[in-house]
Design an enzyme around this catalytic site. Structure first.
Site, PDB file in Angstrom:
ATOM      1  N   TYR A 176       7.143 -22.012  12.744  1.00 38.90           N
ATOM      2  CA  TYR A 176       6.957 -23.216  13.306  1.00 38.90           C
ATOM      3  C   TYR A 176       8.261 -23.951  13.297  1.00 38.90           C
ATOM      4  CZ  TYR A 176       5.420 -24.659   8.824  1.00 38.90           C
ATOM      5  OH  TYR A 176       5.344 -25.068   7.626  1.00 38.90           O
ATOM      6  N   LYS A 218       4.533 -16.409  -3.679  1.00 35.89           N
ATOM      7  CA  LYS A 218       3.243 -15.647  -3.630  1.00 35.89           C
ATOM      8  C   LYS A 218       2.837 -14.443  -3.902  1.00 35.89           C
ATOM      9  CE  LYS A 218       2.693 -17.816   1.101  1.00 35.89           C
ATOM     10  NZ  LYS A 218       2.486 -17.460   2.671  1.00 35.89           N
ATOM     11  N   ALA A 272       6.410  -6.662   8.702  1.00 33.53           N
ATOM     12  CA  ALA A 272       5.359  -6.021   7.998  1.00 33.53           C
ATOM     13  C   ALA A 272       5.803  -6.513   6.564  1.00 33.53           C
ATOM     14  CB  ALA A 272       5.962  -4.299   8.111  1.00 33.53           C
ATOM     15  N   GLY A 273       6.251  -7.811   6.412  1.00 33.79           N
ATOM     16  CA  GLY A 273       6.328  -8.372   5.035  1.00 33.79           C
ATOM     17  C   GLY A 273       4.884  -9.107   4.809  1.00 33.79           C
ATOM     18  N   GLY A 274       5.101  -9.973   3.802  1.00 35.44           N
ATOM     19  CA  GLY A 274       3.910 -10.761   3.039  1.00 35.44           C
ATOM     20  C   GLY A 274       3.075 -11.364   4.168  1.00 35.44           C
ATOM     21  N   ALA A 275       3.588 -11.911   5.045  1.00 42.16           N
ATOM     22  CA  ALA A 275       2.560 -12.556   5.918  1.00 42.16           C
ATOM     23  C   ALA A 275       1.931 -11.653   7.009  1.00 42.16           C
ATOM     24  CB  ALA A 275       3.552 -13.503   7.168  1.00 42.16           C
ATOM     25  N   LEU A 334       4.241 -17.041  13.992  1.00 35.16           N
ATOM     26  CA  LEU A 334       3.658 -17.516  12.792  1.00 35.16           C
ATOM     27  C   LEU A 334       4.704 -18.680  12.259  1.00 35.16           C
ATOM     28  CD1 LEU A 334       1.826 -14.949  12.841  1.00 35.16           C
ATOM     29  CD2 LEU A 334       2.108 -14.821  10.444  1.00 35.16           C
TER      30      LEU A 334
HETATM   31  P1  NDP Z   1       9.057 -11.680   4.250  1.00 36.20           P
HETATM   32  O1  NDP Z   1      10.446 -11.972   4.017  1.00 36.20           O
HETATM   33  O2  NDP Z   1       7.957 -11.014   3.602  1.00 36.20           O
HETATM   34  O3  NDP Z   1       8.998 -10.697   5.659  1.00 36.20           O
HETATM   35  C1  NDP Z   1      10.068 -10.881   6.678  1.00 36.20           C
HETATM   36  C2  NDP Z   1       9.783  -9.692   7.807  1.00 36.20           C
HETATM   37  O4  NDP Z   1      10.699 -10.056   9.180  1.00 36.20           O
HETATM   38  C3  NDP Z   1      10.018  -8.182   7.657  1.00 36.20           C
HETATM   39  O5  NDP Z   1       9.163  -7.411   8.241  1.00 36.20           O
HETATM   40  C4  NDP Z   1      11.532  -8.205   7.986  1.00 36.20           C
HETATM   41  O6  NDP Z   1      11.786  -6.780   8.643  1.00 36.20           O
HETATM   42  C5  NDP Z   1      11.406  -9.004   9.451  1.00 36.20           C
HETATM   43  N1  NDP Z   1      12.705  -9.570   9.881  1.00 36.20           N
HETATM   44  C6  NDP Z   1      13.223 -10.479   9.184  1.00 36.20           C
HETATM   45  N2  NDP Z   1      14.469 -10.635  10.221  1.00 36.20           N
HETATM   46  C7  NDP Z   1      14.549  -9.800  10.996  1.00 36.20           C
HETATM   47  C8  NDP Z   1      15.051  -9.843  12.251  1.00 36.20           C
HETATM   48  N3  NDP Z   1      16.254 -10.657  12.596  1.00 36.20           N
HETATM   49  N4  NDP Z   1      14.765  -8.913  13.316  1.00 36.20           N
HETATM   50  C9  NDP Z   1      13.563  -8.202  13.168  1.00 36.20           C
HETATM   51  N5  NDP Z   1      12.670  -8.316  12.025  1.00 36.20           N
HETATM   52  C10 NDP Z   1      12.894  -9.335  11.069  1.00 36.20           C
HETATM   53  O7  NDP Z   1       8.500 -12.972   4.961  1.00 36.20           O
HETATM   54  P2  NDP Z   1       7.005 -13.396   5.448  1.00 36.20           P
HETATM   55  O8  NDP Z   1       6.268 -12.280   5.645  1.00 36.20           O
HETATM   56  O9  NDP Z   1       6.575 -14.045   4.171  1.00 36.20           O
HETATM   57  O10 NDP Z   1       7.067 -14.460   6.675  1.00 36.20           O
HETATM   58  C11 NDP Z   1       7.249 -14.105   7.832  1.00 36.20           C
HETATM   59  C12 NDP Z   1       7.036 -15.284   8.830  1.00 36.20           C
HETATM   60  O11 NDP Z   1       5.759 -15.683   8.696  1.00 36.20           O
HETATM   61  C13 NDP Z   1       7.980 -16.433   8.649  1.00 36.20           C
HETATM   62  O12 NDP Z   1       8.431 -17.105   9.859  1.00 36.20           O
HETATM   63  C14 NDP Z   1       7.207 -17.559   7.897  1.00 36.20           C
HETATM   64  O13 NDP Z   1       7.505 -18.848   7.959  1.00 36.20           O
HETATM   65  C15 NDP Z   1       5.767 -17.338   8.729  1.00 36.20           C
HETATM   66  N6  NDP Z   1       4.524 -17.706   7.946  1.00 36.20           N
HETATM   67  C16 NDP Z   1       3.939 -18.890   8.371  1.00 36.20           C
HETATM   68  C17 NDP Z   1       2.919 -19.440   7.910  1.00 36.20           C
HETATM   69  C18 NDP Z   1       2.044 -20.470   8.500  1.00 36.20           C
HETATM   70  O14 NDP Z   1       1.099 -21.072   8.023  1.00 36.20           O
HETATM   71  N7  NDP Z   1       2.496 -20.775   9.604  1.00 36.20           N
HETATM   72  C19 NDP Z   1       2.337 -18.775   6.735  1.00 36.20           C
HETATM   73  C20 NDP Z   1       3.043 -17.647   6.246  1.00 36.20           C
HETATM   74  C21 NDP Z   1       4.232 -17.092   6.843  1.00 36.20           C
HETATM   75  P3  NDP Z   1      12.447  -5.634   7.422  1.00 36.20           P
HETATM   76  O15 NDP Z   1      11.199  -5.398   6.681  1.00 36.20           O
HETATM   77  O16 NDP Z   1      13.016  -4.664   8.131  1.00 36.20           O
HETATM   78  O17 NDP Z   1      13.262  -6.638   6.498  1.00 36.20           O
END
Ligand code: NDP
Length: 278
Positions: free
Chosen positions: A220, A68, A131-134, A218
């Site tokens: 599933y 993305k 605080a990632g992409g989603a 988010l």
């Molecule tokens: P990113 O990799 O961009 O971000 C991941 C985030 O999760 C970061 O904030 C990270 O924290 C945090 N994280 C990861 N592992 C842990 C943990 N064990 N404990 C606490 N925090 C954690 O991922 P995305 O933002 O792209 O995706 C996030 C979720 O959203 C996924 O589950 C994805 O499947 C879902 N999604 C669903 C969609 C839908 O249509 N239903 C569409 C898009 C996303 P840190 O910054 O500290 O690393």
């Protein structure tokens, strides 16, 4: 011979993607003649795969993990919501061949919450975990609903603080760590971490949930995610996962491509039935 408009989702890995099923259902339902396929594209092959797709009647694309942010950099034009998200999940090939990048994730989530689950975001106290992409993609559409406040809590606190600052002009947003949530409760808690994908749960304090709270993962899966299980154990009124968001973001992409809105309820019901049988 008339050519058939071609659509696809690029991702890596991509074999478990539900997007071909969803878009083929939409096409059938709306009488649109098109093809939609899933194509495995590692990031290093993105440019080549995109050029090849466009050269072979490609009219539109979805991009998923991990592409993305890369797609965002390759567009000729961006919608406002894609510009804010810094990520593109939908590419529209315009009549002159230029590429318009859009992000339909946030509107997909809000539509699922508001239309499918009757959740009121207006005046609500909302918490986003992650605080990632989603997370970045959903903040704009959530703030457009005028919540009372938005907290963003993340494992890496500086990322949450940075996001809060970036969107500060849209309303009251506080970035913090999980520990800082102690003593607070929220009307809506959105898990935008990827923890559920590895069956993990962010370290959340007790009392975040009250009896009318809506908790939404988010992510599933075929069975309840770690976050949905936690939400149920905390006594949340609604414990939801991201299947509806997946279908709604796809419907918005389909609308951008074909200017016709599919009936998402039928497709959500079909996917719910599919996952019950595993
Ligand atoms: P990113 O990799 O961009 O971000 C991941 C985030 O999760 C970061 O904030 C990270 O924290 C945090 N994280 C990861 N592992 C842990 C943990 N064990 N404990 C606490 N925090 C954690 O991922 P995305 O933002 O792209 O995706 C996030 C979720 O959203 C996924 O589950 C994805 O499947 C879902 N999604 C669903 C969609 C839908 O249509 N239903 C569409 C898009 C996303 P840190 O910054 O500290 O690393």
């Amino acid at each position: 011979m008339m050519s058939i408009d071609r659509y696809a989702v690029f991702g890596h890995p991509i074999n478990h993607s539900q997007s071909p099923f969803i878009h083929r259902c939409f096409a059938k339902q709306t009488g649109q003649t098109l093809t939609y396929e899933a194509i495995d594209v590692p990031p290093e092959n993105f440019d080549r795969a995109l050029a090849d797709f466009l050269a072979h009647k490609g009219r539109g694309l979805n991009c998923t993990v991990p592409l993305k942010e890369l797609a965002f950099q390759k567009m000729d034009q961006l919608t406002e919501r894609a510009r804010f998200s810094k990520a593109v999940n939908t590419i529209i090939v315009q009549l002159d061949g230029t590429l318009l990048g859009d992000n339909t994730d946030g509107v997909g989530l809000v539509t699922d919450l508001v239309n499918n689950h009757q959740v009121t975001l207006h005046n609500a106290r909302i918490l986003i975990l992650g605080a990632g992409g989603a997370a970045r993609g959903i903040i704009g559409p959530i703030m457009a609903q005028l919540p009372a406040s938005l907290y963003i809590a993340n494992r890496t606190v500086s990322k949450a603080e940075k996001l809060a600052l970036e969107f500060a002009q849209t309303g009251s947003i506080i970035g913090c760590g999980f520990d800082d949530l102690a003593g607070f409760s929220f009307d809506i808690i959105l898990n935008a971490t990827s923890a559920s994908l590895s069956n993990q749960l962010p370290p959340l304090p007790d009392d975040l949930v009250h009896s009318a709270s809506c908790c939404y993962d988010l992510a599933y899966a075929n069975t309840a995610t770690a976050f949905v299980k936690w939400a149920k154990a905390q006594g949340a009124a609604q414990c939801l996962d991201g299947l509806g968001m997946l279908v709604e973001q796809a419907a918005e992409a389909f609308y951008q491509w074909r200017q016709i809105r599919p009936d998402t309820q039928k497709v959500i019901a079909q996917l719910e039935a599919k996952r019950k049988i595993g």
